[in-house]
Motif scaffolding. Structure first.
Motif, PDB file in Angstrom:
ATOM      1  N   LYS A 165       0.692  -1.244   0.095  1.00  2.42           N
ATOM      2  CA  LYS A 165       0.031  -0.027   0.187  1.00  2.42           C
ATOM      3  C   LYS A 165       0.800   1.217  -0.098  1.00  2.42           C
ATOM      4  CE  LYS A 165      -0.707   0.152   4.997  1.00  2.42           C
ATOM      5  NZ  LYS A 165      -0.082   1.307   5.202  1.00  2.42           N
ATOM      6  N   ASP A 166       1.928   1.235   0.459  1.00  5.58           N
ATOM      7  CA  ASP A 166       2.865   2.313   0.697  1.00  5.58           C
ATOM      8  C   ASP A 166       4.008   2.391  -0.486  1.00  5.58           C
ATOM      9  OD1 ASP A 166       1.437   3.569   2.867  1.00  5.58           O
ATOM     10  OD2 ASP A 166       2.868   2.296   4.242  1.00  5.58           O
ATOM     11  N   ARG A 167       4.127   1.378  -1.404  1.00  7.61           N
ATOM     12  CA  ARG A 167       5.179   1.251  -2.167  1.00  7.61           C
ATOM     13  C   ARG A 167       4.723   1.398  -3.701  1.00  7.61           C
ATOM     14  NH1 ARG A 167       6.148  -2.422   1.950  1.00  7.61           N
ATOM     15  NH2 ARG A 167       7.962  -2.113   2.909  1.00  7.61           N
ATOM     16  N   ARG A 168       3.242   1.360  -3.958  1.00  5.61           N
ATOM     17  CA  ARG A 168       2.816   1.173  -5.124  1.00  5.61           C
ATOM     18  C   ARG A 168       3.427   2.658  -6.140  1.00  5.61           C
ATOM     19  NH1 ARG A 168      -0.109  -3.018  -6.789  1.00  5.61           N
ATOM     20  NH2 ARG A 168      -1.305  -4.316  -5.217  1.00  5.61           N
ATOM     21  N   GLN A 169       3.396   3.690  -5.515  1.00  2.00           N
ATOM     22  CA  GLN A 169       3.788   4.887  -6.027  1.00  2.00           C
ATOM     23  C   GLN A 169       5.323   4.808  -6.727  1.00  2.00           C
ATOM     24  OE1 GLN A 169       3.085   4.816  -2.968  1.00  2.00           O
ATOM     25  NE2 GLN A 169       4.560   5.809  -1.640  1.00  2.00           N
ATOM     26  N   ASP A 170       5.925   3.886  -6.270  1.00  2.00           N
ATOM     27  CA  ASP A 170       7.298   3.531  -6.616  1.00  2.00           C
ATOM     28  C   ASP A 170       7.344   2.566  -7.711  1.00  2.00           C
ATOM     29  OD1 ASP A 170       8.041   5.805  -5.196  1.00  2.00           O
ATOM     30  OD2 ASP A 170       8.341   4.313  -3.419  1.00  2.00           O
ATOM     31  N   GLN A 171       6.491   1.614  -7.847  1.00  2.00           N
ATOM     32  CA  GLN A 171       6.349   0.695  -8.841  1.00  2.00           C
ATOM     33  C   GLN A 171       7.056   0.887 -10.116  1.00  2.00           C
ATOM     34  OE1 GLN A 171       2.584  -1.048  -9.212  1.00  2.00           O
ATOM     35  NE2 GLN A 171       3.533  -2.883 -10.543  1.00  2.00           N
ATOM     36  N   ASP A 172       6.653   1.980 -10.713  1.00  2.00           N
ATOM     37  CA  ASP A 172       7.149   2.417 -12.173  1.00  2.00           C
ATOM     38  C   ASP A 172       8.735   2.510 -11.775  1.00  2.00           C
ATOM     39  OD1 ASP A 172       4.728   1.824 -13.413  1.00  2.00           O
ATOM     40  OD2 ASP A 172       4.292   4.125 -13.329  1.00  2.00           O
ATOM     41  N   TYR A 173       9.023   3.289 -10.903  1.00  2.00           N
ATOM     42  CA  TYR A 173      10.619   3.475 -10.920  1.00  2.00           C
ATOM     43  C   TYR A 173      11.299   2.020 -10.877  1.00  2.00           C
ATOM     44  CZ  TYR A 173      14.987   4.917  -8.214  1.00  2.00           C
ATOM     45  OH  TYR A 173      16.233   4.962  -7.937  1.00  2.00           O
ATOM     46  N   TYR A 174      11.026   1.282  -9.704  1.00  2.00           N
ATOM     47  CA  TYR A 174      11.501   0.046  -9.572  1.00  2.00           C
ATOM     48  C   TYR A 174      11.679  -0.771 -11.019  1.00  2.00           C
ATOM     49  CZ  TYR A 174      12.199   0.917  -4.752  1.00  2.00           C
ATOM     50  OH  TYR A 174      12.318   1.457  -3.449  1.00  2.00           O
ATOM     51  N   PHE A 175      10.432  -0.498 -11.753  1.00  2.00           N
ATOM     52  CA  PHE A 175      10.479  -1.316 -13.070  1.00  2.00           C
ATOM     53  C   PHE A 175      11.496  -0.712 -14.024  1.00  2.00           C
ATOM     54  CE2 PHE A 175       8.802  -1.621 -17.224  1.00  2.00           C
ATOM     55  CZ  PHE A 175       8.905  -3.051 -17.571  1.00  2.00           C
ATOM     56  N   TYR A 176      11.715   0.701 -13.949  1.00  2.00           N
ATOM     57  CA  TYR A 176      12.597   1.437 -14.756  1.00  2.00           C
ATOM     58  C   TYR A 176      14.171   0.921 -14.359  1.00  2.00           C
ATOM     59  CZ  TYR A 176      15.912   5.174 -16.108  1.00  2.00           C
ATOM     60  OH  TYR A 176      16.898   5.670 -16.767  1.00  2.00           O
ATOM     61  N   LEU A 177      14.363   0.746 -13.120  1.00  2.00           N
ATOM     62  CA  LEU A 177      15.824   0.238 -12.786  1.00  2.00           C
ATOM     63  C   LEU A 177      15.906  -1.178 -13.211  1.00  2.00           C
ATOM     64  CD1 LEU A 177      16.228   1.396  -8.961  1.00  2.00           C
ATOM     65  CD2 LEU A 177      16.973   2.419 -11.034  1.00  2.00           C
ATOM     66  N   ALA A 178      14.926  -1.995 -13.166  1.00  2.00           N
ATOM     67  CA  ALA A 178      14.997  -3.499 -13.744  1.00  2.00           C
ATOM     68  C   ALA A 178      15.223  -3.569 -15.247  1.00  2.00           C
ATOM     69  CB  ALA A 178      13.972  -4.316 -13.351  1.00  2.00           C
ATOM     70  N   SER A 179      14.544  -2.575 -15.932  1.00  2.00           N
ATOM     71  CA  SER A 179      14.545  -2.501 -17.366  1.00  2.00           C
ATOM     72  C   SER A 179      15.863  -2.381 -17.733  1.00  2.00           C
ATOM     73  CB  SER A 179      13.695  -1.674 -18.103  1.00  2.00           C
ATOM     74  OG  SER A 179      12.253  -2.238 -17.526  1.00  2.00           O
ATOM     75  N   ASN A 180      16.743  -1.525 -16.924  1.00  3.43           N
ATOM     76  CA  ASN A 180      18.070  -0.891 -17.342  1.00  3.43           C
ATOM     77  C   ASN A 180      19.234  -1.786 -16.375  1.00  3.43           C
ATOM     78  OD1 ASN A 180      17.959   1.663 -19.118  1.00  3.43           O
ATOM     79  ND2 ASN A 180      16.236   1.728 -17.664  1.00  3.43           N
ATOM     80  N   TRP A 181      18.746  -2.931 -16.021  1.00  2.00           N
ATOM     81  CA  TRP A 181      19.688  -3.916 -15.195  1.00  2.00           C
ATOM     82  C   TRP A 181      20.343  -3.071 -14.429  1.00  2.00           C
ATOM     83  CZ3 TRP A 181      20.664  -8.831 -17.339  1.00  2.00           C
ATOM     84  CH2 TRP A 181      19.939  -9.216 -18.349  1.00  2.00           C
ATOM     85  N   ARG A 182      19.759  -2.242 -13.416  1.00  2.00           N
ATOM     86  CA  ARG A 182      20.307  -1.604 -12.409  1.00  2.00           C
ATOM     87  C   ARG A 182      19.584  -2.115 -10.969  1.00  2.00           C
ATOM     88  NH1 ARG A 182      23.287   2.920 -13.764  1.00  2.00           N
ATOM     89  NH2 ARG A 182      23.291   3.424 -16.197  1.00  2.00           N
ATOM     90  N   SER A 183      18.868  -2.827 -10.916  1.00  2.00           N
ATOM     91  CA  SER A 183      18.326  -3.198  -9.432  1.00  2.00           C
ATOM     92  C   SER A 183      19.162  -3.595  -8.510  1.00  2.00           C
ATOM     93  CB  SER A 183      17.097  -4.435  -9.715  1.00  2.00           C
ATOM     94  OG  SER A 183      16.201  -3.930 -10.558  1.00  2.00           O
ATOM     95  N   ALA A 184      18.949  -3.718  -7.275  1.00  3.55           N
ATOM     96  CA  ALA A 184      20.103  -3.795  -6.168  1.00  3.55           C
ATOM     97  C   ALA A 184      19.919  -5.303  -6.108  1.00  3.55           C
ATOM     98  CB  ALA A 184      19.558  -3.305  -5.101  1.00  3.55           C
ATOM     99  N   GLY A 185      21.276  -5.926  -6.161  1.00  5.57           N
ATOM    100  CA  GLY A 185      21.373  -7.164  -6.036  1.00  5.57           C
ATOM    101  C   GLY A 185      21.225  -7.974  -7.208  1.00  5.57           C
ATOM    102  N   LYS A 186      20.908  -7.257  -8.249  1.00  7.99           N
ATOM    103  CA  LYS A 186      20.601  -7.879  -9.656  1.00  7.99           C
ATOM    104  C   LYS A 186      19.223  -8.811  -9.452  1.00  7.99           C
ATOM    105  CE  LYS A 186      25.191  -7.849 -11.841  1.00  7.99           C
ATOM    106  NZ  LYS A 186      25.919  -8.375 -12.751  1.00  7.99           N
ATOM    107  N   VAL A 187      18.482  -8.342  -8.604  1.00  8.17           N
ATOM    108  CA  VAL A 187      17.100  -8.800  -8.319  1.00  8.17           C
ATOM    109  C   VAL A 187      16.039  -7.959  -8.435  1.00  8.17           C
ATOM    110  CG1 VAL A 187      15.643 -10.315  -6.864  1.00  8.17           C
ATOM    111  CG2 VAL A 187      17.979 -10.997  -7.193  1.00  8.17           C
ATOM    112  N   HIS A 188      14.995  -8.455  -9.269  1.00 10.41           N
ATOM    113  CA  HIS A 188      13.693  -7.454  -9.387  1.00 10.41           C
ATOM    114  C   HIS A 188      12.570  -8.160  -8.796  1.00 10.41           C
ATOM    115  CE1 HIS A 188      10.716  -4.494 -10.508  1.00 10.41           C
ATOM    116  NE2 HIS A 188      10.296  -5.481 -11.357  1.00 10.41           N
TER     117      HIS A 188
END
Length: 829
Positions: free
Chosen positions: A601-624
């Motif tokens: 409930k408190d993270r949905r506003q950041d969903q697109d941001y984390y998807f952007y990081l994963a699309s550019n292979w920048r997610s922490a620990g290389k896990v999305h």
């Protein structure tokens, strides 16, 4: 938990091919609900997971992969000690047949300081060769001659151990009527957390260590001797639990002949009560001498059915079925078993009315079996009697009077297997009074010959059956094989359908001359060609299955293989998902009716941001982690078969359609007033209800398309005021095509299966998964509106608000369905 054949070398290429062509094993874990519903919430919980591919760390000369496998977490839930695992394919890649197995918790093992495992009930003697019970996670089997040992398994005899029990050898011949001492364990019964055995008319029990059930250690340190100074001649199992407890029956001899002890097992604690309470059965039925041969406890009605051998003044012995009501402390004779076997005069069955003729062969009853779903009561010995109401009996004449039954095995889904003293196997199907011999038979000989030709490891020229049992409505044997002077125990499926098909074909063929040579033709006895189920409702409303979905996190690695870190993340996500489910069991409602709402409930506003990081292979620990991959499923679609069982709330209905494609020679045409009428199929449907006073069926036929609309409804007359999931009444519905029993089979990928009998168990009452919850959100809103102000707690807690004591309190409640996601205002009724 690894999924897939990763180690045989011949399958490594197939595994790699599956991975490269998109194969993803799907794993469904179903948690068995606990017995004690006062301690744990009754629920039918499942979690569906997608397996994650994992590359082996072994030395490999290939560029990408040599050996790989798929992994999913194996979740364990408090209150459940039996988990069923179903593995299937996602439909891509090579064809992989579905696989099912159980993961059971063994509470009778403990880890030593050197990390080895030791049985707490005794010492492992040896481990027999491996071969291929509903609530019990551990099953035991006694009867080994002159050995103080049992077979113990936590895999339904897929593998097992021979364990010598650590009990004292006591001789009780001084006060018990027994000829000699023996070390043999004659009776061995397993419940959810406790094992019972009988040796030399003494009874012992051992409670396992199950922290997930009891939340504290109730485990036994040694075998506990119960019923001191009592001679117990038999232990009778009780197959169904009730009122949060399991039960067992001890038949006594000696000073308490004519009484039974009813054992109650609650959270691993055992207690026994002597019944009847006021006077013995012998005194109640007014005979001098009597002996109780068998006892059945109908737990849902708190009623004991006793098979009593009595002796009159002329020393003539006869048997009676006696009913004892535990609530009213009332005992009554239901039926007197005929002294001699009836003369059926060639009939398959015979109604016992008292006017039939009899042979000169005495009836020797040995036991009883009762099915609470259809109210079938069997009395068996050198005969087989069956009753639907415990008073009017039918004699099944197909069973030879020259044989004697050793035990009955009931699937509780409409089939009964019979084992004789000479190890013959007979088979009975609900809706038919015919009893078929499976072994020995010509069909069995042909089947064995074919298996030997295929060099099957499950068959040998010299074999002895150890026991027979049902698992998931399929009949299995535990067999001791001797091959090349080596003995081993194996578990194997009894090919019931193949044997019945062979019997039918071998008795229905004939040769016809055609064109100067003979042609082989068969008589078709099945009244239909195809039977299809359609228009089934979405299952969750009726099966009450709560299901979650979890997918592995996305790994940012070109080959798509997971590593130890991503698998650990996957396991943590599954754990947290089930933790959210457990904490959602509370007396107040969240603003959104979904256990996973608080997670995101408190993270949905950041969903697109984390998807952007994963699309550019920048997610922490290389896990999305995709938050939409962890959810509760509310809209499962129906398959084209009836569910394993259904729950009916007060006044609710369950509907579906049956389409029958009849054989051409089974159509009949009529001419009325000189006009030809549309041909009609002679294939007819019939319905048998377990409790016609509780449920009803309406069946409508559409002649042109040969469609039957079946509607099963609760009649609002059989229910208890129990809370959700408590005190449900068992009954059943059987829909059958008239004349189809033993004659209709369907070929499937798993082999042939019988058609024409559709049996579905029904549980009546308030189904599990419903609750009354305090609606905090609307109560706060309405209080502000009516009182014109709102004073919260000094220390604000969003989940536990405060209300000012001088204000008028307006509480509102919701009726919520945790299975379907429905939620509505409670209207006070």
């Amino acid at each position: 938990m690894p999924v897939g054949p990763s180690y045989p070398q011949f399958s490594e290429a197939l595994v790699r091919k599956g991975h490269l062509t998109g194969l993803k094993p799907m794993v469904l874990v179903s948690f068995q609900s606990p017995v004690n519903f006062y301690h744990w919430k009754i629920e039918q919980l499942q979690i569906q997971m997608e397996a994650a591919p994992f590359r082996s760390k072994e030395l490999c000369n290939a560029e990408e992969v040599c050996v790989m496998s798929w992994y999913t977490p194996m979740p364990i839930k408090n209150g459940s000690v039996v988990m069923r695992v179903d593995v299937s394919s996602n439909g891509l890649g090579p064809f992989i047949p579905n696989k099912s197995f159980r993961v059971n918790i063994n509470g009778f093992l403990e880890r030593q300081q050197d990390n080895t495992l030791r049985f707490t009930v005794g010492n492992e003697v040896s481990r027999p060769g491996c071969g291929e019970g509903e609530k019990a996670p551990v099953l035991i089997l006694g009867g080994i001659p002159e050995e103080k040992s049992i077979l113990l398994t936590d895999t339904n005899f897929k593998d097992f151990f021979l364990v010598e029990l650590s009990i004292d050898n006591c001789w009780v011949g001084s006060f018990c009527p027994q000829a000699s001492f023996t070390a043999t364990i004659y009776d061995a019964i397993a419940t959810e957390s406790t094992l019972f055995i009988r040796q030399n008319q003494l009874v012992y029990y051992f409670t396992g260590t199950y922290i997930t059930l009891h939340e504290s250690n109730h485990g036994s340190e040694k075998w506990v001797h119960v019923l001191d100074n009592e001679c117990v001649k038999k232990l009778c199992p009780v197959h169904f639990h009730s009122n949060g407890s399991e039960y067992i029956i001890a038949l006594t001899a000696g000073k308490h002949e004519g009484y039974v002890y009813l054992g109650t097992i609650t959270d691993g604690r055992v207690s026994f009560e002597l019944l009847p309470r006021q006077r013995s059965v012998c005194d109640a039925i007014k005979v001098v001498n009597c002996s109780i041969t068998w006892a059945v406890f109908v737990a849902g009605h708190y009623n004991l059915l006793l098979l009593v051998e009595t002796e009159d003044a002329s020393t003539r012995k006869y048997f009676q079925v006696v009913s004892y009501d535990l609530v009213r402390d009332y005992l009554v004779i239901l039926y007197t078993v005929p002294e001699f076997i009836p003369d059926a005069q060639g009939l398959e069955f015979l109604n016992i009315l008292g006017t039939e003729s009899y042979t000169n062969i005495s009836m020797v009853p040995k036991g009883m079996s009762y099915n609470p779903y259809n109210n079938w009561l069997f009395i068996w010995g050198n005969f087989l009697l069956m009753s639907y109401n415990n008073q009017n009996f039918i004699y099944l004449a197909d069973f030879p009077k020259e044989l004697s039954i050793k035990y009955l095995v009931n699937s509780f889904h409409g089939e009964v297997a019979i084992v004789t003293e000479t190890e013959e196997i007979w088979y009975l199907l609900e809706g038919s009074y015919r009893v078929n011999q499976l072994f020995p038979s010509k069909g069995w000989e042909v089947y064995i010959s074919l298996q030997v030709m295929h060099q099957s490891s499950l068959y040998a020229p010299n074999e002895t059956m150890v026991t027979l049992f049902y698992e998931d409505s399929k009949l299995y044997q535990l067999v001791y094989l001797i091959d090349n002077q080596q003995g081993r125990l194996v578990k194997r499926l009894v090919p019931v359908e193949q044997l019945l098909m062979y019997q039918q074909l071998s008795n229905s063929y004939h040769l016809k001359p055609q064109g100067g040579h003979l042609t082989l033709s068969f008589t078709e006895f099945c009244p239909f060609m195809v039977l299809r189920l359609r228009d089934l409702p979405n299952p969750q409303t009726y099966t009450r299955q709560e299901r979650y979905r979890a997918q592995p996190p996305r790994v940012l690695e070109p080959s798509g293989f997971h590593n130890e870190i991503s698998l650990a993340v996957y396991q943590g996500l599954v754990y947290y998902l089930l933790w959210l489910h457990s904490v959602y069991d509370k007396p107040y409602a969240d603003p959104v009716h979904d256990p996973t709402w608080r997670w995101w409930k408190d993270r949905r506003q950041d969903q697109d941001y984390y998807f952007y990081l994963a699309s550019n292979w920048r997610s922490a620990g290389k896990v999305h982690i995709d938050m939409t991959s962890y959810e509760k499923i509310y809209d499962l679609k129906a398959e084209y078969e009836l569910p394993e069982r259904i729950f009916l709330d007060k006044g609710t209905s369950y509907s579906f359609s049956i389409f029958l494609t009849a054989q051409g020679h089974l159509f009949k045409s009529e001419i009325r007033h000189g006009v030809s009428v549309q041909p009609q199929s002679r294939a007819k449907l019939a319905v048998v209800l377990g409790d016609p006073g509780c449920i009803k069926v309406v069946m409508k036929k559409e002649v042109l398309i040969n469609r039957y609309l079946v509607t099963l409804s609760d009649k609002r007359s059989c229910f208890d005021q129990g809370i959700s999931g408590h005190h449900l009444r068992k009954t059943s519905m059987l829909v059958k095509v008239v004349g189809s029993a033993w004659h209709c089979f369907q070929n499937t990928l798993q082999g042939p299966r019988m058609q024409g009998n559709l049996m579905i168990p029904v549980l009546i009452g308030c189904p599990p998964g419903k609750r009354l919850a305090f609606d905090i959100t609307y109560t706060l809103e309405y209080s502000r509106l009516q009182n014109k102000h709102y004073f919260d707690c000094a220390q604000v807690d969003r989940e536990m608000p405060c209300f000012f004591f001088r204000d008028i309190f307006y509480p509102f409640f919701l009726i919520q369905d945790l299975v379907t996601g429905d939620s509505g205002s409670f209207q006070g009724r």
